[in-house]
Write a protein that holds these residues in place. Structure first.
Motif, short mmCIF file in Angstrom:
data_model
loop_
_atom_site.label_atom_id
_atom_site.label_comp_id
_atom_site.label_asym_id
_atom_site.label_seq_id
_atom_site.Cartn_x
_atom_site.Cartn_y
_atom_site.Cartn_z
N GLU A 172 0.93 -1.22 0.00
CA GLU A 172 -0.07 -0.24 -0.09
C GLU A 172 0.88 1.27 -0.07
O GLU A 172 1.72 1.34 0.94
N PRO A 173 0.93 1.99 -1.06
CA PRO A 173 1.92 3.22 -1.03
C PRO A 173 2.00 4.34 -0.25
O PRO A 173 2.93 4.80 -0.06
N VAL A 174 0.75 4.48 0.51
CA VAL A 174 0.79 5.57 1.48
C VAL A 174 1.79 5.17 2.77
O VAL A 174 2.41 6.17 3.21
N TYR A 175 1.37 4.12 3.19
CA TYR A 175 2.40 3.47 4.29
C TYR A 175 3.60 3.32 3.76
O TYR A 175 4.55 3.42 4.56
N LEU A 176 3.72 2.71 2.56
CA LEU A 176 5.11 2.64 2.07
C LEU A 176 6.18 3.76 2.20
O LEU A 176 7.28 3.77 2.43
N ALA A 177 5.49 5.03 1.76
CA ALA A 177 5.93 6.17 1.73
C ALA A 177 6.33 6.80 3.19
O ALA A 177 7.64 7.00 3.16
N LYS A 178 5.48 6.36 4.05
CA LYS A 178 5.90 6.66 5.70
C LYS A 178 7.20 5.99 5.93
O LYS A 178 8.02 6.47 6.62
N GLN A 179 7.04 4.67 5.74
CA GLN A 179 8.17 3.70 6.26
C GLN A 179 9.66 4.14 5.52
O GLN A 179 10.63 4.32 5.98
N MET B 55 1.63 -0.50 -10.60
CA MET B 55 3.24 0.07 -10.51
C MET B 55 2.93 1.62 -10.91
O MET B 55 3.52 2.59 -10.28
N ASP B 56 2.30 2.16 -12.03
CA ASP B 56 2.23 3.29 -12.36
C ASP B 56 1.54 4.20 -11.68
O ASP B 56 2.06 5.27 -11.40
N GLU B 57 0.29 3.89 -11.11
CA GLU B 57 -0.33 4.59 -10.00
C GLU B 57 0.65 4.76 -8.77
O GLU B 57 0.60 5.79 -8.14
N GLY B 58 1.10 3.59 -8.58
CA GLY B 58 1.90 3.48 -6.88
C GLY B 58 3.24 4.57 -7.35
O GLY B 58 3.45 5.28 -6.19
N LEU B 59 3.79 4.75 -8.27
CA LEU B 59 4.73 5.62 -8.56
C LEU B 59 4.29 7.02 -8.54
O LEU B 59 5.06 7.91 -8.19
N GLU B 60 3.20 7.30 -8.88
CA GLU B 60 2.60 8.65 -9.10
C GLU B 60 2.42 8.90 -7.45
O GLU B 60 2.57 10.15 -7.22
N VAL B 61 1.93 8.14 -6.97
CA VAL B 61 1.44 8.35 -5.32
C VAL B 61 2.49 8.68 -4.74
O VAL B 61 2.69 9.46 -3.99
N LEU B 62 3.79 7.61 -4.60
CA LEU B 62 4.93 8.18 -4.00
C LEU B 62 5.61 9.27 -4.28
O LEU B 62 6.22 9.96 -3.52
N THR B 63 5.35 9.83 -5.62
CA THR B 63 6.15 10.79 -6.07
C THR B 63 5.41 12.03 -5.23
O THR B 63 5.94 13.17 -4.78
N ARG B 64 4.11 12.12 -5.32
CA ARG B 64 3.46 13.21 -4.76
C ARG B 64 3.61 13.19 -3.23
O ARG B 64 3.69 14.48 -2.74
N LEU B 65 3.60 12.09 -2.36
CA LEU B 65 3.72 12.00 -1.27
C LEU B 65 5.24 12.62 -0.68
O LEU B 65 5.12 13.13 0.26
N GLN C 198 5.27 16.69 -2.24
CA GLN C 198 4.01 17.76 -2.07
C GLN C 198 4.01 17.82 -0.32
O GLN C 198 3.90 16.81 0.03
N ASP C 199 3.66 19.14 -0.15
CA ASP C 199 3.13 19.32 1.54
C ASP C 199 2.02 18.49 1.72
O ASP C 199 1.63 18.27 2.61
N ARG C 200 0.94 18.67 0.82
CA ARG C 200 -0.25 18.17 0.81
C ARG C 200 -0.86 17.59 -0.69
O ARG C 200 -0.69 18.21 -1.54
N CYS C 201 -1.36 16.42 -0.53
CA CYS C 201 -1.77 15.73 -1.86
C CYS C 201 -2.84 14.87 -1.52
O CYS C 201 -3.10 14.25 -0.59
N SER C 202 -3.61 14.60 -2.82
CA SER C 202 -4.69 13.75 -3.03
C SER C 202 -4.55 13.15 -4.14
O SER C 202 -3.75 13.17 -5.06
N PHE C 203 -5.29 11.82 -4.26
CA PHE C 203 -5.21 11.08 -5.46
C PHE C 203 -6.36 10.10 -5.63
O PHE C 203 -6.86 9.50 -4.37
N ASP C 204 -6.84 9.95 -6.65
CA ASP C 204 -8.04 8.98 -6.83
C ASP C 204 -7.67 8.28 -8.17
O ASP C 204 -8.03 8.67 -9.35
N GLY C 205 -7.37 7.09 -8.17
CA GLY C 205 -7.02 6.14 -9.09
C GLY C 205 -7.82 5.05 -9.18
O GLY C 205 -8.96 4.88 -8.30
N LYS C 206 -7.60 4.03 -9.77
CA LYS C 206 -8.19 2.68 -10.08
C LYS C 206 -8.09 1.86 -8.87
O LYS C 206 -8.54 1.15 -8.34
N TYR C 207 -6.82 2.02 -8.54
CA TYR C 207 -6.30 0.95 -7.45
C TYR C 207 -6.08 1.86 -6.05
O TYR C 207 -6.07 1.07 -4.69
#
Length: 334
Positions: free
Chosen positions: A94-101, A143-153, A156-165
């Motif tokens: 899960e990319p949000v918690y992965l970014a935090k780790q 993978m594509d969504e996850g990379l975009e999520v990680l990059t934003r997190l 960016q100071d604050r971010c949102s994302f709404d994808g398929k996964y």
């Protein structure tokens, strides 16, 4: 040229015997690599046994260690050694918690963590992990969504994302990494991986390929990065090779071909790698032969022989190979 070592966090049964290394070995190997002058150590990410490993070792499930936790422990026992994942299987996290780790590990080690992410070599492992949740999922899209999520997190100071996964709203991810941008590397050797590395990566970490193909894909990666408005020089070219060093090419090749790594290569033949190149395209040979290969890699634009895999039948042999490579090769490279 940088050199680094891949530890056996997820390689028991895959290229090493069962059992192989444990926690005390990882700690000792981290300290050894720092003392020998390696740039970094890397951990491989597996969660369950591959089908072919079950056939090779019936009734003997391998021990797979979570790489980021292993690297955190090594980070506490070292001071300058960098720490990386090669690779974190992004569709299985899960990319949000992965970014935090990732950022936490970066901060806890004073900016020494590098996270390389990839698709994962074995879809069977993905299916076992995800079950009905991932039925019909396309890992490349994840993978594509996850990379975009990680990059934003990461950026960016604050971010949102709404994808398929993946979907989240108004997440503030702090602290940020010591280095900006976060050292996110992209694994894989196909054209989709080239696009991902050009778009998101601070490094490109493919598996070995014939030298001519690596050269062509380095050119393609740099051209695509420039098209996207990025400075190609900011993307580290860091392919992963296997190493078997011995007094002659013939004895090194014999050791390599007798290792468990060959079965691993055969299990991945579907990826299109021509196994007739597995000796010539990896760092297999005498010190002189390996130095010639490294000179060629440098000429085509390789910056880092990354997460080197040292096939061995025992922990002692693994560590002997790591020491011999450092003494006979690394000391002779500028």
């Amino acid at each position: 040229m940088k050199f680094s070592v891949c530890l056996s966090t997820g390689f028991e049964g895959v290229m090493y015997p069962i059992p192989f290394a444990g926690p005390e070995d990882f700690m000792r190997q981290g300290r050894l690599c720092e003392r020998l002058g390696y740039h970094s150590v890397w951990g491989n990410d597996h969660i369950t046994t591959q089908n072919y490993v079950r056939q090779l070792f019936p009734g003997q499930p391998p021990n797979f260690y979570e790489p980021m936790i292993v690297l955190a422990a090594i980070g506490a026992a070292t001071t300058t050694l960098k720490l990386g994942t090669a690779l974190t299987v992004l569709p299985m996290h899960e990319p949000v918690y992965l970014a935090k780790q990732a950022v936490t590990l970066d901060r806890m080690t004073s900016g020494r963590f590098i996270m390389a992410v990839g698709l994962g070599a074995y879809r069977e492992e993905f299916a076992a992990w995800g079950g009905a949740r991932v039925a019909g999922a396309r890992r490349g899209d994840m993978m594509d969504e996850g990379l975009e999520v990680l990059t934003r997190l990461f950026e960016q100071d604050r971010c949102s994302f709404d994808g398929k996964y993946y979907s989240f709203t108004d997440v503030e991810m702090f602290p940020k990494s010591v280095a900006q941008p976060f050292p996110l590397y992209v694994g894989g050797h196909n054209l989709e991986a080239i696009e991902r590395a050009a778009r998101y990566g601070q490094g490109w970490l493919p598996g070995w390929r014939p030298i001519k193909e690596i050269a062509e894909r380095i050119v393609a990666l740099k051209a695509r990065a420039a098209d996207l408005g990025r400075d190609p020089a900011t993307i580290e070219i860091a392919p992963q090779f296997s190493v078997t060093i011995d007094s002659t090419l013939e004895t090194a090749e014999a050791r390599y071909m007798a290792s468990g790594l060959v079965a691993h290569r055969q299990s991945l033949a579907y990826t299109g790698r021509d196994l007739s190149h597995q000796v010539t395209a990896n760092l297999v040979g005498s010190a002189e032969v390996i130095l010639e290969k490294i000179a060629t890699l440098r000429r085509i634009g390789v910056d880092h022989c990354c997460a080197l895999m040292f096939p061995a039948g025992s922990v002692a042999e693994f560590e002997d190979q790591v020491e011999q490579f450092a003494a006979e090769v690394m000391t002779r490279v500028d």
